[in-house]
Write a protein that holds these residues in place. Structure first.
Motif, PDB file in Angstrom:
ATOM      1  N   ALA A   1       0.832  -1.210   0.000  1.00  0.00           N
ATOM      2  CA  ALA A   1       0.000   0.000   0.000  1.00  0.00           C
ATOM      3  C   ALA A   1       0.864   1.257   0.000  1.00  0.00           C
ATOM      4  CB  ALA A   1      -0.929  -0.014   1.218  1.00  0.00           C
ATOM      5  N   ARG A   2       1.983   1.197   0.768  1.00  0.00           N
ATOM      6  CA  ARG A   2       2.878   2.361   0.804  1.00  0.00           C
ATOM      7  C   ARG A   2       3.518   2.591  -0.552  1.00  0.00           C
ATOM      8  NH1 ARG A   2       5.175   0.901   4.880  1.00  0.00           N
ATOM      9  NH2 ARG A   2       6.979  -0.183   4.026  1.00  0.00           N
ATOM     10  N   GLU A   3       3.925   1.489  -1.202  1.00  0.00           N
ATOM     11  CA  GLU A   3       4.513   1.631  -2.530  1.00  0.00           C
ATOM     12  C   GLU A   3       3.492   2.175  -3.526  1.00  0.00           C
ATOM     13  OE1 GLU A   3       6.047  -2.130  -3.611  1.00  0.00           O
ATOM     14  OE2 GLU A   3       7.755  -2.050  -2.220  1.00  0.00           O
ATOM     15  N   ALA A   4       2.233   1.688  -3.400  1.00  0.00           N
ATOM     16  CA  ALA A   4       1.198   2.196  -4.299  1.00  0.00           C
ATOM     17  C   ALA A   4       0.943   3.683  -4.049  1.00  0.00           C
ATOM     18  CB  ALA A   4      -0.093   1.392  -4.110  1.00  0.00           C
ATOM     19  N   ALA A   5       0.928   4.068  -2.750  1.00  0.00           N
ATOM     20  CA  ALA A   5       0.720   5.486  -2.426  1.00  0.00           C
ATOM     21  C   ALA A   5       1.871   6.344  -2.952  1.00  0.00           C
ATOM     22  CB  ALA A   5       0.574   5.657  -0.915  1.00  0.00           C
ATOM     23  N   GLU A   6       3.105   5.820  -2.789  1.00  0.00           N
ATOM     24  CA  GLU A   6       4.256   6.579  -3.293  1.00  0.00           C
ATOM     25  C   GLU A   6       4.209   6.696  -4.810  1.00  0.00           C
ATOM     26  OE1 GLU A   6       7.594   4.500  -1.793  1.00  0.00           O
ATOM     27  OE2 GLU A   6       7.400   5.269   0.264  1.00  0.00           O
ATOM     28  N   ALA A   7       3.800   5.595  -5.474  1.00  0.00           N
ATOM     29  CA  ALA A   7       3.685   5.658  -6.934  1.00  0.00           C
ATOM     30  C   ALA A   7       2.608   6.661  -7.348  1.00  0.00           C
ATOM     31  CB  ALA A   7       3.358   4.264  -7.486  1.00  0.00           C
ATOM     32  N   ALA A   8       1.469   6.654  -6.612  1.00  0.00           N
ATOM     33  CA  ALA A   8       0.414   7.616  -6.912  1.00  0.00           C
ATOM     34  C   ALA A   8       0.892   9.048  -6.674  1.00  0.00           C
ATOM     35  CB  ALA A   8      -0.819   7.319  -6.060  1.00  0.00           C
TER      36      ALA A   8
ATOM     37  N   ARG B   1       2.101  14.830 -12.788  1.00  0.00           N
ATOM     38  CA  ARG B   1       0.975  15.510 -13.432  1.00  0.00           C
ATOM     39  C   ARG B   1       0.999  17.004 -13.129  1.00  0.00           C
ATOM     40  NH1 ARG B   1      -3.657  17.596 -12.417  1.00  0.00           N
ATOM     41  NH2 ARG B   1      -3.406  17.247 -10.166  1.00  0.00           N
ATOM     42  N   GLN B   2       1.262  17.355 -11.852  1.00  0.00           N
ATOM     43  CA  GLN B   2       1.325  18.767 -11.496  1.00  0.00           C
ATOM     44  C   GLN B   2       2.483  19.462 -12.219  1.00  0.00           C
ATOM     45  OE1 GLN B   2       1.475  19.113  -7.246  1.00  0.00           O
ATOM     46  NE2 GLN B   2      -0.592  18.317  -6.939  1.00  0.00           N
ATOM     47  N   HIS B   3       3.606  18.734 -12.330  1.00  0.00           N
ATOM     48  CA  HIS B   3       4.742  19.336 -13.034  1.00  0.00           C
ATOM     49  C   HIS B   3       4.397  19.578 -14.501  1.00  0.00           C
ATOM     50  CE1 HIS B   3       8.879  20.369 -13.797  1.00  0.00           C
ATOM     51  NE2 HIS B   3       8.972  19.450 -14.754  1.00  0.00           N
ATOM     52  N   GLU B   4       3.723  18.598 -15.114  1.00  0.00           N
ATOM     53  CA  GLU B   4       3.304  18.777 -16.506  1.00  0.00           C
ATOM     54  C   GLU B   4       2.318  19.935 -16.622  1.00  0.00           C
ATOM     55  OE1 GLU B   4       1.765  15.011 -17.523  1.00  0.00           O
ATOM     56  OE2 GLU B   4       3.729  14.106 -17.958  1.00  0.00           O
ATOM     57  N   THR B   5       1.410  20.038 -15.625  1.00  0.00           N
ATOM     58  CA  THR B   5       0.449  21.144 -15.631  1.00  0.00           C
ATOM     59  C   THR B   5       1.156  22.491 -15.532  1.00  0.00           C
ATOM     60  OG1 THR B   5      -1.214  19.718 -14.618  1.00  0.00           O
ATOM     61  CG2 THR B   5      -1.577  22.093 -14.481  1.00  0.00           C
TER      62      THR B   5
END
Length: 529
Positions: free
Chosen positions: A269-276, A283-287
């Protein structure tokens, strides 16, 4: 992520590991109990050996005493009988004492005999035969017809001998023999006595017999003691401790497996959260990059607009100044027409300055600051903003000091900051739809120099928005670009100042701009003529 042990990955592997663990505990427990039982048998055997050795030594002592008493008198008397009966009473394992006359050629005879209920008078012929080969003062062991009994005989002289009838079963008292023990007393001729626990008919799996053997310390009584204990599987491996260990170990393995599973799930779950989080940051950087691209495009467009607007503004300024000169020549200096022309000249100059700074901002060249009166420029921008606020039905109050407030600033950029803050305050008041909307601008002395505060009685700032209020491209408005307050912060910090925001206790928000004070006003703004 660290992998779990192999035997915890599946139920079958867990069961196999648990069985191996229980088997290892069983072997350890069986070996520990075996060693403890062997030690118990050894200690009990040695204790019985010492006790029996002491008792048979007493037989030799009694035999010596009786021999001495018989030799001290020419004819046997009642003293021998009294001593013999006293020995029988205090030493119940001696069941008969006989004084035998040895008469070679005439036949042996019993001179005196003392017996207990379990004893019997010895055969004179057998005693005479047993001691015939002995020298005076020597003793010999002899068998008895009754099971468990034996005789101890001593030759006093050529004519007399003493015989003791001993019950071997009474050499060991009941409390001295453990319940589990099988005791044997044996001589070179075979087993003399066997007593105690009987050997089991079916020994069973892993059953065994633990033995202790040792000779009895006596020169006249050649006895050998043997102590045995028959041990079954239940004694080697008690079921209750094994069951408790099996239950506790199984519960422990299940608990460890559950904890490791939860730990693995938490790590996933931690790895999934870190990946998210990484995807969201990307996404924010692209924005931001896309927004920056749009801003660059807007900058190029703004540069073109500024270039195109410069000419009409220059013409407007020239025509307005020419109109002022014509009005002055016609004697219309103090008329409303002259005032309108003066205002046109002032605003045309302001617009030209804005265009100059816009082109400088796009070209990334900062304007040069000077010492100016903050009070005057706050008053100017308040007057400019009042028209818009009056149209929206919002009252605008201003609180300025009586004297000048010198600070090293760029007037146009500071006016842009104050104008942006007033407009944001008016927007916040408009959202409430209240009829008594009010914005107040105050310039007051501050510890660092001067403080410009813009108050409103609007909706206030949401707690989740307040920490990010001055972040570039972040806006709390649906149609906002998120650049206004960020630019304000950049402008103020360029003049060594600071800007902050907070919610007022009575409601609404308060924005504070702090600027360091200057020594004096070195530059004078050009007055409108």
């Amino acid at each position: 992520m660290r992998a779990r042990p192999t035997f915890l990955r599946s139920s079958a592997a867990l069961a196999g590991g648990w069985l191996l663990l229980v088997a290892a505990f069983g072997l350890y427990s069986a070996e520990s109990h075996r060693q403890a039982l062997e030690l118990d048998v050894s200690e009990s055997g040695r204790a019985l050996q010492r006790a029996v050795s002491q008792r048979v030594a007493q037989h030799d002592a009694h035999l010596t005493s009786l021999s001495a008493l018989g030799l001290a008198q020419a004819q046997p008397s009642e003293d021998f009988d009294l001593v013999a009966k006293s020995i029988l009473r205090f030493y119940p394992r001696i069941v008969a004492i006989d004084l035998i006359r040895l008469a070679p050629g005439e036949g042996a005879s019993v001179v005196s005999s003392a017996t207990s209920a379990d004893g019997a008078t010895a055969s004179p012929e057998e005693v005479s035969k047993a001691v015939a080969a002995l020298t005076a003062g020597k003793a010999a062991y002899g068998a008895d017809a009754r099971p468990g009994h034996y005789r101890l005989m001593k030759r006093m002289n050529d004519t007399m001998a003493v015989s003791l009838d001993i019950d071997g079963a009474k050499l060991v008292e009941d409390e001295e023999l453990p319940r589990w023990a099988l005791l044997r007393l044996a001589t070179g001729e075979g087993t003399l006595l066997e007593m105690g626990a009987a050997a089991p008919a079916d020994t069973g799996f892993l059953a065994r017999t633990i033995r202790f053997e040792a000779p009895i310390a006596s020169a006249t009584q050649p006895l050998r003691l043997s102590l045995q204990r028959h041990v079954t599987l239940a004694a080697l491996l008690p079921p209750l401790p094994l069951a408790l260990f099996a239950a506790i170990s199984l519960a422990g393995l299940v608990l460890v497996r559950s904890l490791l599973r939860h730990r693995q799930e938490a790590a996933l779950a931690r790895e999934a959260a870190e990946a998210a989080a990484r995807r969201e940051a990307l996404r924010q950087h692209e924005t931001k990059l896309a927004h920056a691209l749009r801003i660059n495009s807007m900058g190029e467009m703004a540069s073109g607009i500024a270039h195109e607007l410069t000419q009409p503004l220059t013409a407007l300024l020239s025509q307005s100044q020419a109109g002022r000169r014509l009005a002055a020549a016609a004697g219309l200096t103090d008329t409303p027409v002259a005032g309108v022309l003066a205002a046109n000249v002032l605003q045309a100059k302001r617009a030209a300055d804005i265009l100059v700074r816009l082109r400088a901002y796009v070209g990334r060249s900062a304007p040069e600051a000077g010492v100016h009166d903050l009070s005057r420029h706050v008053a100017d921008i308040v007057a400019l903003s009042r028209i818009d606020l009056d149209r929206r039905g919002i009252a605008l109050d201003v609180d300025l000091p009586e004297g000048p407030a010198p600070a090293r600033i760029d007037p146009v950029e500071i006016e842009q900051v104050i104008h942006n803050l007033i407009r944001n305050a008016a927007d916040a008041v408009s959202e409430t739809g209240r009829a008594d909307g009010r914005v107040r601008v105050a310039l007051t002395p501050d510890a660092a120099g001067h403080a410009i505060r813009v108050f409103d009685n609007g909706t206030g700032i949401a707690p989740d928005i307040l920490p990010r209020l001055f972040e570039p491209f972040f806006s709390g408005k649906p149609d906002g670009m998120g650049l206004g307050l960020s630019l304000c912060e950049s402008i103020v910090e360029r003049f060594d100042g600071s800007i902050s925001a907070e919610n007022a206790a009575a409601g609404g928000a308060v924005f504070t701009v702090r600027l360091p004070a200057a020594d004096g006003i070195e530059e004078r703004e050009e007055a409108a003529e």
